[in-house]
Scaffold this motif. Structure first.
Motif, PDB file in Angstrom:
ATOM      1  N   SER A 327       3.305  18.283   5.455  1.00  0.00           N
ATOM      2  CA  SER A 327       2.373  17.224   5.813  1.00  0.00           C
ATOM      3  C   SER A 327       1.602  16.802   4.573  1.00  0.00           C
ATOM      4  CB  SER A 327       1.406  17.702   6.892  1.00  0.00           C
ATOM      5  OG  SER A 327       0.446  16.718   7.171  1.00  0.00           O
ATOM      6  N   LYS A 328       1.655  15.524   4.256  1.00  0.00           N
ATOM      7  CA  LYS A 328       1.003  15.037   3.034  1.00  0.00           C
ATOM      8  C   LYS A 328      -0.420  14.554   3.299  1.00  0.00           C
ATOM      9  CE  LYS A 328       4.679  15.853   0.679  1.00  0.00           C
ATOM     10  NZ  LYS A 328       4.709  16.883  -0.376  1.00  0.00           N
ATOM     11  N   GLY A 329      -0.590  13.799   4.369  1.00  0.00           N
ATOM     12  CA  GLY A 329      -1.937  13.398   4.771  1.00  0.00           C
ATOM     13  C   GLY A 329      -2.688  12.567   3.754  1.00  0.00           C
ATOM     14  N   TRP A 330      -1.980  11.804   2.935  1.00  0.00           N
ATOM     15  CA  TRP A 330      -2.697  10.975   1.958  1.00  0.00           C
ATOM     16  C   TRP A 330      -2.896   9.564   2.488  1.00  0.00           C
ATOM     17  CZ3 TRP A 330      -1.393   6.727  -1.290  1.00  0.00           C
ATOM     18  CH2 TRP A 330      -0.077   6.258  -1.159  1.00  0.00           C
ATOM     19  N   ILE A 331      -3.945   8.916   1.994  1.00  0.00           N
ATOM     20  CA  ILE A 331      -4.291   7.567   2.451  1.00  0.00           C
ATOM     21  C   ILE A 331      -4.451   6.674   1.227  1.00  0.00           C
ATOM     22  CG2 ILE A 331      -6.017   6.172   3.647  1.00  0.00           C
ATOM     23  CD1 ILE A 331      -6.738   8.651   5.272  1.00  0.00           C
ATOM     24  N   PRO A 332      -3.792   5.527   1.208  1.00  0.00           N
ATOM     25  CA  PRO A 332      -3.978   4.600   0.088  1.00  0.00           C
ATOM     26  C   PRO A 332      -5.450   4.220  -0.090  1.00  0.00           C
ATOM     27  CG  PRO A 332      -2.089   3.945   1.396  1.00  0.00           C
ATOM     28  CD  PRO A 332      -2.779   5.035   2.155  1.00  0.00           C
ATOM     29  N   SER A 333      -5.842   3.976  -1.307  1.00  0.00           N
ATOM     30  CA  SER A 333      -7.247   3.713  -1.621  1.00  0.00           C
ATOM     31  C   SER A 333      -7.681   2.318  -1.194  1.00  0.00           C
ATOM     32  CB  SER A 333      -7.474   3.880  -3.127  1.00  0.00           C
ATOM     33  OG  SER A 333      -6.681   2.953  -3.852  1.00  0.00           O
ATOM     34  N   GLY A 334      -8.989   2.143  -1.168  1.00  0.00           N
ATOM     35  CA  GLY A 334      -9.560   0.811  -0.952  1.00  0.00           C
ATOM     36  C   GLY A 334      -9.530   0.322   0.482  1.00  0.00           C
ATOM     37  N   ASN A 335      -9.531   1.231   1.456  1.00  0.00           N
ATOM     38  CA  ASN A 335      -9.495   0.821   2.871  1.00  0.00           C
ATOM     39  C   ASN A 335      -8.362  -0.165   3.143  1.00  0.00           C
ATOM     40  OD1 ASN A 335     -11.823   2.341   3.676  1.00  0.00           O
ATOM     41  ND2 ASN A 335     -13.124   0.764   2.740  1.00  0.00           N
ATOM     42  N   LEU A 336      -7.176   0.153   2.621  1.00  0.00           N
ATOM     43  CA  LEU A 336      -6.064  -0.792   2.666  1.00  0.00           C
ATOM     44  C   LEU A 336      -5.679  -1.164   4.097  1.00  0.00           C
ATOM     45  CD1 LEU A 336      -3.890  -2.436   1.238  1.00  0.00           C
ATOM     46  CD2 LEU A 336      -2.451  -0.383   1.217  1.00  0.00           C
ATOM     47  N   LYS A 337      -5.611  -0.190   4.967  1.00  0.00           N
ATOM     48  CA  LYS A 337      -5.192  -0.483   6.344  1.00  0.00           C
ATOM     49  C   LYS A 337      -6.154  -1.478   6.997  1.00  0.00           C
ATOM     50  CE  LYS A 337      -4.138   1.762  10.775  1.00  0.00           C
ATOM     51  NZ  LYS A 337      -2.760   1.275  10.962  1.00  0.00           N
ATOM     52  N   GLN A 338      -7.446  -1.272   6.812  1.00  0.00           N
ATOM     53  CA  GLN A 338      -8.429  -2.177   7.402  1.00  0.00           C
ATOM     54  C   GLN A 338      -8.324  -3.579   6.791  1.00  0.00           C
ATOM     55  OE1 GLN A 338      -9.066   0.924   6.338  1.00  0.00           O
ATOM     56  NE2 GLN A 338      -9.481   1.919   8.331  1.00  0.00           N
ATOM     57  N   LYS A 339      -8.042  -3.648   5.489  1.00  0.00           N
ATOM     58  CA  LYS A 339      -7.883  -4.953   4.841  1.00  0.00           C
ATOM     59  C   LYS A 339      -6.673  -5.699   5.411  1.00  0.00           C
ATOM     60  CE  LYS A 339     -10.030  -3.861   0.374  1.00  0.00           C
ATOM     61  NZ  LYS A 339      -9.801  -3.649  -1.079  1.00  0.00           N
ATOM     62  N   SER A 343      -6.877  -9.242   7.283  1.00  0.00           N
ATOM     63  CA  SER A 343      -6.172 -10.390   6.709  1.00  0.00           C
ATOM     64  C   SER A 343      -5.090 -10.913   7.632  1.00  0.00           C
ATOM     65  CB  SER A 343      -5.578 -10.010   5.349  1.00  0.00           C
ATOM     66  OG  SER A 343      -4.850 -11.076   4.791  1.00  0.00           O
ATOM     67  N   PHE A 344      -4.351 -10.011   8.284  1.00  0.00           N
ATOM     68  CA  PHE A 344      -3.250 -10.407   9.157  1.00  0.00           C
ATOM     69  C   PHE A 344      -3.714 -10.724  10.574  1.00  0.00           C
ATOM     70  CE2 PHE A 344       0.385  -8.029   6.730  1.00  0.00           C
ATOM     71  CZ  PHE A 344       0.065  -8.756   5.594  1.00  0.00           C
TER      72      PHE A 344
END
Length: 531
Positions: A327-339, A343-344
């Motif tokens: 399990s890696k459990g990492w999250i891209p920086s900068g609140n990417l999912k919320q952005k 946007s979409f």
């Protein structure tokens, strides 16, 4: 037996239910033979391109081979766009056409064109039947070729003088092919590569759906706990509210997920077809790749494979899931999912939005929230296709049909007919722009004649919006993109189909809830601003 009777026997042997087409002098015997089949329904259409689009979407959704037919010359030529769509989009289709008799092909003849030469670049196999007694073998080869990975179209033509020859009855038996299993050494290499990575990013393509591996991907992702994105044609594989869903990628502009991909140290590519987007556009840093697919990748400097696991994707993922996946459990920086969600315009719930204006995105939200889970949306090509790829979240895999290979305008209306015949109990919605609608709107007559219930949504702005946007960006102006339209409501009614022109989102929602449970076809004309 007459040669075309044997051909129809072969089609029955392949499980064919529908043949879409237009009859002509050189196919009279074939259509008459089909008419006597108790298994196959011949569906007359209004344009051969529509027949090929119907066969394409039917083949994609039914897990059978779609079949279309046309006469020689102009009839066969009109199939070309739909057959090329099937080949690039991975839909199994067999086209059967007539041809000038063999005794006339050595000289200029009425309507005679060497169509196999025309069709060869657009199909997996294009051939002429030269001896009537080879029909069983050639039909079996055609269906086998159309179905083999990557699925696509096959073109067969039958010269007129062979159609009524007397030949022995018979079919070639269908042998069930076993899925190719991945090599154990390759699976172990993949596990080692995943173990060594810190920030893997998963990219999912359409082959995952085609090879029935959607649930297996979800199990793999639940163990890996790493961010994932999907191509246009793979929408629906990952449920909307899953935390590692970073939605769709592959846009020419505003492809926000690329910043997350750039952070990765390993890209796990599962069943992705580069026909949707070349690696150079999304693997800008040439990040090492774990390739999981049924086919080997094409050489590409932006697709540097560190390991390849070749085999049936479902079997591969099941094999991987029996191993220890970290399990890696990492999250891209900068609140990417919320952005991306902002946007979409992706919504997690649905409030009373009846006061909001009629926009493409608001209409998509209404459709998403008010439709049953098995609803199928067939998108046409244009600016609205981009909006659908970003905003609309289907509830199940393969419930959104987007042509992202050839990406031909005009597919939505005839494609929705193929979808409804493949999934008769599911609601089917065609979403098209006015440009795409006018290319194939004659098939509304086919819909009415078949007595099937469909919803047609025409986004009407009197302009080719995507081309307008591109020209304005590149040239500072746009030309040749505006046109006039008929009254789509009156046009629908002239076909015997009810039409509505809602003026507000709340009115659309009320009418849509009636339409989604209706047993008859309904068309919505949605006026939108053209700039």
């Amino acid at each position: 037996m007459k040669a075309t009777d044997v051909l129809v026997q072969c089609l029955e042997n392949e499980g064919v239910e529908y043949v879409f087409g237009i009859v002509g002098k050189e196919t009279l015997d074939l259509i008459e033979s089909i008419s006597r089949s108790t298994q196959i329904q011949y569906v007359p259409v209004r344009h051969e391109q529509g027949a090929a689009f119907m066969a394409c979407v039917y083949g994609k959704l039914s897990k059978k081979v779609g079949v279309c037919t046309a006469t020689l010359g102009p009839g066969a030529g009109n199939l070309l766009t739909g057959l090329a769509t099937a080949t690039l989009d991975g839909c199994p289709v067999v086209a059967l056409t007539g041809q000038t008799g063999l005794n006339k092909q050595h000289k200029h003849s009425h309507q005679f064109i060497e169509m196999t030469d025309v069709m060869a670049p657009a199909t997996k196999w294009a051939a002429q039947i030269k001896e009537a007694d080879t029909i069983p073998e050639m039909v079996r080869k055609a269906f086998k070729t159309a179905n083999e990975e990557k699925p696509g179209s096959v073109f067969l033509e039958l010269p007129e003088n062979l159609a009524f020859e007397s030949v022995p009855p018979g079919v070639v038996p269908i042998t069930e092919e076993q899925p190719v299993l991945p090599a154990g050494k390759a699976v172990q290499s993949a596990i080692s590569l995943v173990n060594e990575s810190e920030k893997p990013f998963v990219i999912i393509g359409d082959k995952v759906i085609r090879q029935d591996a959607s649930q297996d991907v979800l199990l793999f992702l639940s163990k890996l706990q790493a961010p994932a994105t999907h191509s246009f044609m793979a929408k629906g594989v990952i449920p909307k509210n899953v935390p590692y869903n970073y939605f769709t990628f592959g846009f020419s502009e505003n492809d926000l997920v690329l910043s997350g991909i750039d952070e990765a140290d390993l890209l796990i590519i599962i069943g992705f077809d580069p026909v949707e987007r070349p690696p150079k556009e999304w693997n800008r840093k040439k990040i090492p790749i774990l390739h999981i697919d049924s086919q080997t990748p094409e050489p590409d400097e932006y697709y540097p494979t560190a390991a390849e696991v070749i085999g049936h994707i479902k079997q591969t993922l099941q094999n991987l899931s029996t191993r220890s996946i970290p399990s890696k459990g990492w999250i891209p920086s900068g609140n990417l999912k919320q952005k991306i969600e902002h946007s979409f315009q992706i919504k997690s719930g649905y409030d009373d939005n009846s006061h909001l204006p009629l926009t493409t995105e608001n209409i998509l939200h209404a459709i998403e929230m008010l439709s049953p889970e098995d609803t199928i949306v067939v998108s046409d090509v244009g600016a609205h296709k981009i909006s659908i790829a970003r905003t609309y979240q289907p509830k199940q895999p393969e419930n959104l049909i987007i042509s992202n290979g050839l990406a031909s305008m005009g597919i939505s209306i005839p494609g929705s007919i193929g979808a409804k015949l493949a999934r008769p109990h599911a609601p089917v919605i065609s979403i098209t722009g006015d440009g795409g609608a006018m290319m194939t709107i004659s098939e509304l007559e086919t819909v009415k004649r078949l007595g099937i219930s469909l919803i047609f949504i025409v986004l009407n702005d009197g302009v080719l919006k995507l081309e307008q946007q591109m020209m304005n960006k590149k040239l500072g102006k746009s030309v040749g993109v505006s046109f006039g339209n008929p009254d789509f409501v009156l046009l629908a009614e002239s076909f015997g189909i009810r039409g509505f022109r809602p003026k507000a989102l709340g009115e659309f929602e009320e009418l849509f809830q009636v339409a989604i449970s209706s047993l008859e076809p309904i068309l919505f004309d949605i006026p939108l601003p053209n700039s």
